[in-house]
Write a protein that holds these residues in place. Structure first.
Motif, PDB file in Angstrom:
ATOM      1  N   VAL A  51     -44.329  14.440   3.146  1.00 48.02           N
ATOM      2  CA  VAL A  51     -44.751  14.446   1.751  1.00 48.02           C
ATOM      3  C   VAL A  51     -45.883  15.457   1.613  1.00 48.02           C
ATOM      4  O   VAL A  51     -46.788  15.489   2.438  1.00 48.02           O
ATOM      5  CB  VAL A  51     -45.228  13.049   1.297  1.00 48.02           C
ATOM      6  CG1 VAL A  51     -45.742  13.090  -0.124  1.00 48.02           C
ATOM      7  CG2 VAL A  51     -44.112  12.038   1.431  1.00 48.02           C
ATOM      8  N   THR A  52     -45.820  16.268   0.562  1.00 47.33           N
ATOM      9  CA  THR A  52     -46.863  17.247   0.295  1.00 47.33           C
ATOM     10  C   THR A  52     -47.535  16.902  -1.023  1.00 47.33           C
ATOM     11  O   THR A  52     -46.861  16.689  -2.036  1.00 47.33           O
ATOM     12  CB  THR A  52     -46.264  18.667   0.204  1.00 47.33           C
ATOM     13  OG1 THR A  52     -45.559  18.946   1.402  1.00 47.33           O
ATOM     14  CG2 THR A  52     -47.349  19.700   0.006  1.00 47.33           C
ATOM     15  N   GLU A  54     -50.348  18.502  -3.509  1.00 50.17           N
ATOM     16  CA  GLU A  54     -51.188  19.652  -3.846  1.00 50.17           C
ATOM     17  C   GLU A  54     -51.885  19.354  -5.162  1.00 50.17           C
ATOM     18  O   GLU A  54     -51.289  18.798  -6.080  1.00 50.17           O
ATOM     19  CB  GLU A  54     -50.337  20.913  -3.973  1.00 50.17           C
ATOM     20  CG  GLU A  54     -49.687  21.336  -2.681  1.00 50.17           C
ATOM     21  CD  GLU A  54     -48.785  22.536  -2.854  1.00 50.17           C
ATOM     22  OE1 GLU A  54     -48.565  22.969  -4.011  1.00 50.17           O
ATOM     23  OE2 GLU A  54     -48.295  23.037  -1.835  1.00 50.17           O
ATOM     24  N   HIS A  62     -49.941  16.995  -7.457  1.00 46.57           N
ATOM     25  CA  HIS A  62     -48.508  17.261  -7.594  1.00 46.57           C
ATOM     26  C   HIS A  62     -47.863  16.870  -6.271  1.00 46.57           C
ATOM     27  O   HIS A  62     -48.200  17.427  -5.221  1.00 46.57           O
ATOM     28  CB  HIS A  62     -48.253  18.737  -7.917  1.00 46.57           C
ATOM     29  CG  HIS A  62     -48.895  19.169  -9.197  1.00 46.57           C
ATOM     30  ND1 HIS A  62     -48.302  18.981 -10.415  1.00 46.57           N
ATOM     31  CD2 HIS A  62     -50.101  19.746  -9.446  1.00 46.57           C
ATOM     32  CE1 HIS A  62     -49.092  19.449 -11.365  1.00 46.57           C
ATOM     33  NE2 HIS A  62     -50.198  19.910 -10.805  1.00 46.57           N
ATOM     34  N   ILE A  63     -46.956  15.911  -6.316  1.00 43.76           N
ATOM     35  CA  ILE A  63     -46.381  15.317  -5.108  1.00 43.76           C
ATOM     36  C   ILE A  63     -44.956  15.820  -4.921  1.00 43.76           C
ATOM     37  O   ILE A  63     -44.148  15.777  -5.851  1.00 43.76           O
ATOM     38  CB  ILE A  63     -46.409  13.779  -5.203  1.00 43.76           C
ATOM     39  CG1 ILE A  63     -47.850  13.298  -5.368  1.00 43.76           C
ATOM     40  CG2 ILE A  63     -45.753  13.150  -3.993  1.00 43.76           C
ATOM     41  CD1 ILE A  63     -47.990  11.852  -5.682  1.00 43.76           C
ATOM     42  N   ARG A  64     -44.665  16.279  -3.702  1.00 40.22           N
ATOM     43  CA  ARG A  64     -43.302  16.675  -3.331  1.00 40.22           C
ATOM     44  C   ARG A  64     -42.901  15.832  -2.131  1.00 40.22           C
ATOM     45  O   ARG A  64     -43.608  15.837  -1.112  1.00 40.22           O
ATOM     46  CB  ARG A  64     -43.253  18.159  -2.984  1.00 40.22           C
ATOM     47  CG  ARG A  64     -43.479  19.055  -4.175  1.00 40.22           C
ATOM     48  CD  ARG A  64     -43.443  20.522  -3.788  1.00 40.22           C
ATOM     49  NE  ARG A  64     -43.829  21.363  -4.907  1.00 40.22           N
ATOM     50  CZ  ARG A  64     -45.073  21.650  -5.243  1.00 40.22           C
ATOM     51  NH1 ARG A  64     -46.060  21.180  -4.533  1.00 40.22           N
ATOM     52  NH2 ARG A  64     -45.336  22.410  -6.274  1.00 40.22           N
ATOM     53  N   ALA A  65     -41.777  15.139  -2.270  1.00 43.20           N
ATOM     54  CA  ALA A  65     -41.320  14.259  -1.195  1.00 43.20           C
ATOM     55  C   ALA A  65     -39.808  14.336  -1.097  1.00 43.20           C
ATOM     56  O   ALA A  65     -39.119  14.722  -2.047  1.00 43.20           O
ATOM     57  CB  ALA A  65     -41.760  12.823  -1.466  1.00 43.20           C
ATOM     58  N   GLY A  66     -39.305  13.927   0.073  1.00 53.65           N
ATOM     59  CA  GLY A  66     -37.872  13.938   0.306  1.00 53.65           C
ATOM     60  C   GLY A  66     -37.148  12.767  -0.311  1.00 53.65           C
ATOM     61  O   GLY A  66     -35.934  12.817  -0.503  1.00 53.65           O
ATOM     62  N   ALA A  71     -42.317   9.368  -2.292  1.00 53.82           N
ATOM     63  CA  ALA A  71     -43.129   9.867  -3.406  1.00 53.82           C
ATOM     64  C   ALA A  71     -43.971   8.746  -4.011  1.00 53.82           C
ATOM     65  O   ALA A  71     -45.144   8.949  -4.328  1.00 53.82           O
ATOM     66  CB  ALA A  71     -42.225  10.489  -4.475  1.00 53.82           C
ATOM     67  N   GLN A  75     -47.947   8.551  -4.087  1.00 55.86           N
ATOM     68  CA  GLN A  75     -48.609   8.421  -5.376  1.00 55.86           C
ATOM     69  C   GLN A  75     -49.593   7.250  -5.371  1.00 55.86           C
ATOM     70  O   GLN A  75     -50.684   7.344  -5.898  1.00 55.86           O
ATOM     71  CB  GLN A  75     -47.576   8.244  -6.483  1.00 55.86           C
ATOM     72  CG  GLN A  75     -48.168   8.375  -7.861  1.00 55.86           C
ATOM     73  CD  GLN A  75     -48.035   7.125  -8.698  1.00 55.86           C
ATOM     74  OE1 GLN A  75     -47.390   6.168  -8.294  1.00 55.86           O
ATOM     75  NE2 GLN A  75     -48.647   7.136  -9.847  1.00 55.86           N
TER      76      GLN A  75
END
Length: 113
Positions: A51-52, A54, A62-66, A71, A75
């Protein structure tokens, strides 16, 4: 006589230096340590993938997850970091008057929210 005065001054200077170090350490512990970690890597139990998170110029994450589950987990972690101050303030307010809140007015009137 001068030697005794010099020894006393050195002792007082050493004691002052020790108090300054203790004050700086306590200040860091109470002020800077509880702030959220905005840079670096944090490992969370329960994540299945990477999970990223930024933050933009305004601090909005701003969350980026698979996956959706990852996510949501990230969060929750980010919200908990950002709202720790609120939880601490509410804990203090539940004990009685909030003495340290800013603003004009009579401190006697500050009994909570």
């Amino acid at each position: 006589m001068k030697l005794a005065l010099r020894t006393v001054l050195r002792s007082l200077l050493a004691i002052l230096a020790i108090f300054l170090i203790i004050f700086a350490t306590v200040t860091w512990w109470l002020v800077y340590r509880p702030l959220p970690q905005l840079n670096g890597i944090a490992t969370l139990l329960g994540l299945q993938g990477e999970v990223t998170v930024e933050r933009d110029n305004w601090g909005v994450p701003h969350i980026r997850a698979g996956s959706v589950e990852d996510a949501v987990e990230a969060q929750g972690y980010v919200v908990a970091q950002d709202r720790l101050w609120q939880m601490d303030l509410l804990r203090r307010a539940s004990r009685g008057p909030v003495i340290g809140n800013p603003g004009p007015g009579n401190p006697e009137d500050r009994h909570g929210f």
